[in-house]
Design an enzyme around this catalytic site. Structure first.
Site, short mmCIF file in Angstrom:
data_model
loop_
_atom_site.label_atom_id
_atom_site.label_comp_id
_atom_site.label_asym_id
_atom_site.label_seq_id
_atom_site.Cartn_x
_atom_site.Cartn_y
_atom_site.Cartn_z
N TYR A 153 0.63 -1.05 0.43
CA TYR A 153 0.19 -0.12 -0.12
C TYR A 153 1.07 1.10 0.01
CZ TYR A 153 -4.65 -2.56 0.97
OH TYR A 153 -5.06 -3.67 0.41
N LYS A 207 4.51 -14.50 2.37
CA LYS A 207 4.84 -15.71 1.00
C LYS A 207 6.34 -15.54 1.02
CE LYS A 207 2.36 -17.20 -1.12
NZ LYS A 207 1.76 -19.22 -1.85
N ASP A 239 -1.37 -17.68 2.52
CA ASP A 239 -2.91 -19.32 1.43
C ASP A 239 -3.25 -19.62 2.82
OD1 ASP A 239 -0.24 -19.54 0.69
OD2 ASP A 239 -0.65 -20.81 -0.93
N ASP A 263 -5.20 -6.64 6.12
CA ASP A 263 -6.02 -6.08 4.98
C ASP A 263 -6.39 -6.93 4.44
OD1 ASP A 263 -8.09 -3.96 4.19
OD2 ASP A 263 -6.69 -3.27 2.54
N ASP A 267 -10.31 -9.00 7.59
CA ASP A 267 -12.08 -9.35 6.86
C ASP A 267 -11.69 -11.23 7.42
OD1 ASP A 267 -11.35 -6.89 6.30
OD2 ASP A 267 -12.88 -7.06 4.06
#
Length: 373
Positions: A153, A207, A239, A263, A267
């Protein structure tokens, strides 16, 4: 939420008056902030804490009127004039910048402008909530610590764009990784550990098997972790973390991520505890902090008394705890637990309160003790 479940760095002393800036935001933001302020007022009246509340306009409506998400001078006031900031969700889908991206958002402005490098997102299943997973209250109780000022970001608005391709850069720095990792380990020291075994642990999510930036993030995580032999270190690729936050959430205590991954995964976690409306957050730096729900402004239900105020109210409780108003924070958290356990109000599986925003707020206030116990 019980009082000894820490969700972020807290100040050790409290100023005589808590100077609070309020950004009401857009869509459902103003009604959620109104709910949180009513609860704050009721709780602090019982504990004798003094609040000085000042409204600071910001968001999409401000951008539509002025061409900027914050008025000139607002950021400096937020940095210097207040002990904390309580912010409602901002943004409206139709308010756009010339490049097509959404205008009026404050995340990039406040997080970098105030250097609030740790985004703290508690994920906890509360009693009386219709969650889509088969878990009991207490079995999901962890905190995501998301690096807040760099990562992918950092390229917001700065990507290289040509007619045939676009490139956004993911950059992390030693300083940025070190300070957020240290924050995560310190936070783990203040908690009771993962629900499954009581072990205090920090899980690094990345990752690193694919990208050098994430391998660097993990390397700094390990370097910082050497100074915390009492805290277990754990690792997940992003993942696999997405899978385990749903399948095995009881394994987690503190989860540390890069900006973009945090982020996304917060969720995922929110979906297991009744939705985004149940999840507060704090954006915490060394010199400034602000607190907000993790969800958006939901303009399609604005003004209909349908929004879930829990995320905003718990964000206010996080703010109180960060500012050393622990008794008032505890009253709010205990009253929320009591009202949910009582069945007086219920939260549907989609995250909406069955009886409406205002009724939920009033019910919570009635569960506050008449005076501080």
């Amino acid at each position: 939420m019980t009082a000894n479940r820490s969700t972020g760095k807290g100040r050790t002393t409290a100023a005589p008056v808590l100077r609070l800036a309020v950004i009401r935001g857009d869509g459902i933001g103003p009604e959620l902030v109104d709910s949180a302020l009513r609860v704050l007022s009721a709780a602090t009246a019982r504990t004798g804490d003094d609040l000085a509340v000042t409204e600071e306009p910001g968001g999409a409506e401000v951008y539509r009127a002025t061409g900027a998400a914050l008025a000139p001078g607002t950021l400096e006031r937020l940095r210097t004039d207040y002990d904390a900031i309580l912010k409602g969700p901002v943004g409206l889908p139709e308010v756009r910048k010339p490049d097509g991206t959404e205008a009026g958002l404050l995340g990039g402005i406040l997080r970098t402008g105030l250097d609030t490098y740790a985004n703290v997102r508690p994920i906890r299943l509360l009693p009386g909530v219709q969650a889509p997973v088969r878990r009991a209250p207490g079995e999901i109780d962890y905190v995501i610590v998301r690096e807040n000022t760099e990562g992918l970001y950092l390229s917001r608005g700065l990507g290289v764009v040509t007619p045939s391709a676009v490139a956004d850069q993911l950059m992390v720095t030693r300083e940025g990784c070190t300070r957020v990792a240290r924050f995560a380990f310190e936070l783990a020291r203040s908690r009771r550990g993962a629900p499954v075994d009581g072990v205090r642990r920090v899980t690094c999510v990345d990752k690193s098997n694919v990208l050098r930036s994430y391998a660097f993030f993990r390397r700094i995580f390990d370097e910082v972790g050497e100074a915390y032999p009492d805290i277990a270190r754990d690792y997940r690729y992003a993942d696999a973390a997405g899978h385990d936050l749903v399948a095995h959430p009881e394994l987690f205590d503190v989860v540390l991520t890069e900006n973009f991954l945090g982020d996304l995964l917060s969720d995922v976690g929110a979906a297991t505890v009744g939705g985004l409306g149940m999840c507060p957050s704090g954006n915490i730096g060394d010199d400034a902090s602000y607190f907000e729900p993790i969800h958006g402004s939901a303009p399609t239900i604005a003004g209909q008394d349908r929004a879930n105020p829990v995320s905003q109210i718990l964000s206010a409780a996080m703010m109180l705890r960060h500012c050393a108003r622990h008794n008032a924070a505890r009253l709010i958290e205990d009253a929320l637990t009591a009202v949910l356990e009582s069945g007086d109000v219920r939260v549907r599986a989609d995250g909406s309160p069955q009886a409406g925003t205002s009724h939920f707020t009033e019910a919570l206030i009635t569960h506050l003790p008449k005076e501080e116990p």
